[in-house]
Design a protein around this motif. Sequence first.
Motif, PDB file in Angstrom:
ATOM      1  N   ALA A  76       0.759  -1.153   0.051  1.00 45.00           N
ATOM      2  CA  ALA A  76      -0.056  -0.071  -0.010  1.00 45.00           C
ATOM      3  C   ALA A  76       0.585   1.277   0.145  1.00 45.00           C
ATOM      4  CB  ALA A  76      -0.911  -0.255   1.212  1.00 45.00           C
ATOM      5  N   GLN A  77       1.950   1.437   0.817  1.00 39.71           N
ATOM      6  CA  GLN A  77       2.764   2.451   0.858  1.00 39.71           C
ATOM      7  C   GLN A  77       3.549   2.779  -0.452  1.00 39.71           C
ATOM      8  OE1 GLN A  77       3.675   5.165   2.673  1.00 39.71           O
ATOM      9  NE2 GLN A  77       5.053   4.551   4.147  1.00 39.71           N
ATOM     10  N   LEU A  78       3.996   1.494  -1.094  1.00 41.00           N
ATOM     11  CA  LEU A  78       4.878   1.742  -2.346  1.00 41.00           C
ATOM     12  C   LEU A  78       3.849   2.009  -3.367  1.00 41.00           C
ATOM     13  CD1 LEU A  78       7.175  -1.318  -2.041  1.00 41.00           C
ATOM     14  CD2 LEU A  78       7.882   1.119  -2.293  1.00 41.00           C
ATOM     15  N   LEU A  79       2.507   1.654  -3.249  1.00 42.09           N
ATOM     16  CA  LEU A  79       1.546   2.002  -4.432  1.00 42.09           C
ATOM     17  C   LEU A  79       1.355   3.639  -4.240  1.00 42.09           C
ATOM     18  CD1 LEU A  79      -0.354   1.257  -6.708  1.00 42.09           C
ATOM     19  CD2 LEU A  79      -2.182   0.492  -4.914  1.00 42.09           C
ATOM     20  N   LEU A  80       1.238   3.931  -2.975  1.00 38.87           N
ATOM     21  CA  LEU A  80       0.813   5.479  -2.806  1.00 38.87           C
ATOM     22  C   LEU A  80       2.002   6.495  -3.241  1.00 38.87           C
ATOM     23  CD1 LEU A  80      -0.742   5.746   0.572  1.00 38.87           C
ATOM     24  CD2 LEU A  80      -1.592   6.945  -1.443  1.00 38.87           C
ATOM     25  N   LEU A  81       3.299   5.919  -3.364  1.00 40.49           N
ATOM     26  CA  LEU A  81       4.419   6.744  -3.671  1.00 40.49           C
ATOM     27  C   LEU A  81       4.393   6.540  -5.142  1.00 40.49           C
ATOM     28  CD1 LEU A  81       7.142   5.519  -1.036  1.00 40.49           C
ATOM     29  CD2 LEU A  81       6.062   7.777  -0.971  1.00 40.49           C
ATOM     30  N   THR A  82       4.303   5.538  -5.700  1.00 39.19           N
ATOM     31  CA  THR A  82       4.232   5.229  -7.216  1.00 39.19           C
ATOM     32  C   THR A  82       3.494   6.194  -7.962  1.00 39.19           C
ATOM     33  OG1 THR A  82       4.957   2.888  -6.883  1.00 39.19           O
ATOM     34  CG2 THR A  82       4.174   3.340  -8.993  1.00 39.19           C
ATOM     35  N   VAL A  83       2.216   5.998  -7.575  1.00 37.88           N
ATOM     36  CA  VAL A  83       1.176   6.878  -8.200  1.00 37.88           C
ATOM     37  C   VAL A  83       1.494   8.282  -8.325  1.00 37.88           C
ATOM     38  CG1 VAL A  83      -0.631   5.166  -7.973  1.00 37.88           C
ATOM     39  CG2 VAL A  83      -0.380   7.251  -6.316  1.00 37.88           C
ATOM     40  N   GLN A  84       2.482   8.695  -7.386  1.00 35.96           N
ATOM     41  CA  GLN A  84       2.874  10.270  -7.254  1.00 35.96           C
ATOM     42  C   GLN A  84       4.265  10.603  -8.343  1.00 35.96           C
ATOM     43  OE1 GLN A  84       2.283  12.162  -3.345  1.00 35.96           O
ATOM     44  NE2 GLN A  84       1.846   9.842  -2.803  1.00 35.96           N
ATOM     45  N   ARG A  85       4.730   9.643  -8.736  1.00 31.51           N
ATOM     46  CA  ARG A  85       5.738   9.353  -9.660  1.00 31.51           C
ATOM     47  C   ARG A  85       5.167   9.587 -11.085  1.00 31.51           C
ATOM     48  NH1 ARG A  85      10.738   8.177  -7.468  1.00 31.51           N
ATOM     49  NH2 ARG A  85      11.521   8.380  -9.717  1.00 31.51           N
ATOM     50  N   ASP A  86       5.802  10.139 -12.179  1.00 31.07           N
ATOM     51  CA  ASP A  86       5.539  10.088 -13.435  1.00 31.07           C
ATOM     52  C   ASP A  86       6.279   8.978 -14.296  1.00 31.07           C
ATOM     53  OD1 ASP A  86       4.438  10.699 -15.953  1.00 31.07           O
ATOM     54  OD2 ASP A  86       5.821  11.959 -16.262  1.00 31.07           O
ATOM     55  N   GLY A  87       5.930   7.670 -13.793  1.00 29.04           N
ATOM     56  CA  GLY A  87       6.527   6.508 -14.258  1.00 29.04           C
ATOM     57  C   GLY A  87       5.750   5.485 -14.218  1.00 29.04           C
ATOM     58  N   SER A  88       5.206   4.760 -15.543  1.00 27.87           N
ATOM     59  CA  SER A  88       4.315   3.714 -15.605  1.00 27.87           C
ATOM     60  C   SER A  88       5.123   2.617 -15.423  1.00 27.87           C
ATOM     61  CB  SER A  88       3.696   3.760 -16.973  1.00 27.87           C
ATOM     62  OG  SER A  88       4.516   3.891 -18.087  1.00 27.87           O
ATOM     63  N   ASN A  89       6.435   2.569 -15.809  1.00 28.95           N
ATOM     64  CA  ASN A  89       7.486   1.364 -15.558  1.00 28.95           C
ATOM     65  C   ASN A  89       7.340   1.046 -14.071  1.00 28.95           C
ATOM     66  OD1 ASN A  89       8.861   3.869 -15.237  1.00 28.95           O
ATOM     67  ND2 ASN A  89      10.800   2.625 -15.241  1.00 28.95           N
ATOM     68  N   LEU A  90       7.473   2.039 -13.109  1.00 27.31           N
ATOM     69  CA  LEU A  90       7.503   1.722 -11.551  1.00 27.31           C
ATOM     70  C   LEU A  90       6.258   1.018 -11.399  1.00 27.31           C
ATOM     71  CD1 LEU A  90       8.995   4.972 -10.202  1.00 27.31           C
ATOM     72  CD2 LEU A  90      10.079   2.796 -10.768  1.00 27.31           C
ATOM     73  N   PHE A  91       5.137   1.459 -11.930  1.00 28.75           N
ATOM     74  CA  PHE A  91       3.916   0.777 -11.672  1.00 28.75           C
ATOM     75  C   PHE A  91       3.605  -0.765 -12.049  1.00 28.75           C
ATOM     76  CE2 PHE A  91      -0.712  -0.089 -12.738  1.00 28.75           C
ATOM     77  CZ  PHE A  91      -1.371   0.061 -11.461  1.00 28.75           C
ATOM     78  N   LEU A  92       4.292  -0.827 -13.436  1.00 31.29           N
ATOM     79  CA  LEU A  92       4.278  -1.970 -13.829  1.00 31.29           C
ATOM     80  C   LEU A  92       5.289  -3.107 -13.007  1.00 31.29           C
ATOM     81  CD1 LEU A  92       4.487  -1.389 -17.641  1.00 31.29           C
ATOM     82  CD2 LEU A  92       2.208  -2.287 -16.361  1.00 31.29           C
ATOM     83  N   GLU A  93       6.280  -2.662 -12.509  1.00 26.42           N
ATOM     84  CA  GLU A  93       7.128  -3.422 -11.606  1.00 26.42           C
ATOM     85  C   GLU A  93       6.493  -3.692 -10.381  1.00 26.42           C
ATOM     86  OE1 GLU A  93      10.420  -5.711 -10.825  1.00 26.42           O
ATOM     87  OE2 GLU A  93      10.063  -4.637 -12.736  1.00 26.42           O
ATOM     88  N   LEU A  94       5.797  -2.667  -9.848  1.00 27.69           N
ATOM     89  CA  LEU A  94       5.008  -2.888  -8.587  1.00 27.69           C
ATOM     90  C   LEU A  94       4.064  -4.154  -8.775  1.00 27.69           C
ATOM     91  CD1 LEU A  94       4.644  -1.972  -5.842  1.00 27.69           C
ATOM     92  CD2 LEU A  94       2.795  -0.675  -6.772  1.00 27.69           C
ATOM     93  N   LYS A  95       3.410  -4.034  -9.771  1.00 27.05           N
ATOM     94  CA  LYS A  95       2.462  -5.059 -10.271  1.00 27.05           C
ATOM     95  C   LYS A  95       3.005  -6.460 -10.278  1.00 27.05           C
ATOM     96  CE  LYS A  95      -0.919  -4.597 -12.799  1.00 27.05           C
ATOM     97  NZ  LYS A  95      -1.828  -4.586 -13.983  1.00 27.05           N
ATOM     98  N   LYS A  96       4.293  -6.563 -11.074  1.00 24.08           N
ATOM     99  CA  LYS A  96       5.000  -7.798 -10.951  1.00 24.08           C
ATOM    100  C   LYS A  96       5.316  -8.209  -9.516  1.00 24.08           C
ATOM    101  CE  LYS A  96       8.906  -9.793 -13.449  1.00 24.08           C
ATOM    102  NZ  LYS A  96      10.073  -9.529 -14.376  1.00 24.08           N
TER     103      LYS A  96
END
Length: 334
Positions: free
Chosen positions: A241-261
């Motif tokens: 949950a913490q990382l997801l909150l941080l990720t959506v505040q960054r301009d980087g879809s690659n980080l989101f995809l890595e989080l999903k993985k």
Amino acid sequence: MAQKGTGKTLEKLKATVMDGKYYEAHQMYRTIARRYNKQQQYNKTILLLNDGALTFLKQGQPSSGSDLANYMLDTYVLASLPVDDVSLNRVIDLLDLLPATEPGRKPFISKSFGWTQKFGQYPEGDPELHDFVGTLFYHEQKYALAEEHLVVGTDHSAEVLAQVANEWAEHEGHQQVKSVYIARVVLQYLAMKSIRHATLALDKFVQIANVTPKQEHAFKFTPAGETVQVASYDDSWLNFAQLLLLTVQRDGSNLFLELKKTYGALYQSQKGFDDLMDDIGAAFFNIAKPRKQGNVMQDLMSSLFGGAPAAPAPGGARPPARALDLGGAGGGLD
């Protein structure tokens, strides 16, 4: 003169109630209200019914009180009454007096939201009303109903949701994996692009659940931005949950995809979480949501018979609140 006449009518009707002539008074309220509505004197009707409902409820007559309260809301709609502090506070004051056991409370709540959706500015219904109703259900330990309302409420609602998550987990006997409950809250908020409410809920949960951070990490929202300290925990759901909150505040879809993985096996164990993650990806990173097999077949059949393709489901849809399946939930180190 008209206002004076209305005041005398209210005094007479209230005296009848106070004398214990409940049936007679109830019928008089309805008869006069009907007459006012036929004359399109809706303000008089509303004043009359609100006063009558409050009087009956304070006298321990919830059936008559709820009937007049529902009649008042019918008149709200008939009068196309806009949602403002005065009209909304009448509803909240009556809800505060309606017992949970009164059958008329459920339609009153439903009509209240129908009115705010039609004559207010929020498609989901007024947030203040959702906050009040959600908090009401929380105190009655109706956690699923509470979550459904609070998630579209106010800042206060977000903090109450943290309490709901904590107590619901305990109620279901899941003290060791409480964090999956707050993870669902965070996902729902982010699917609606509400970073503020997701943050409020998570921070409050960590506080009331007395969770001790494992360590602090330096984090920048942008390469040139200020460095902030972010906690990590001995809890996979909290870290997710913490990382997801941080990720959506960054301009980087690659980080989101890595989080999903990285966390896919964890969140896919819960029904609806996968769809919420797809909604979050679409909302923040413009990542197209996976096409469901059922829709492919439906579109094929439609094209064969000359029909238009089926409309996609609206984004940000929330799964109904339910007790969570924690058979495979993890709570250890990542």
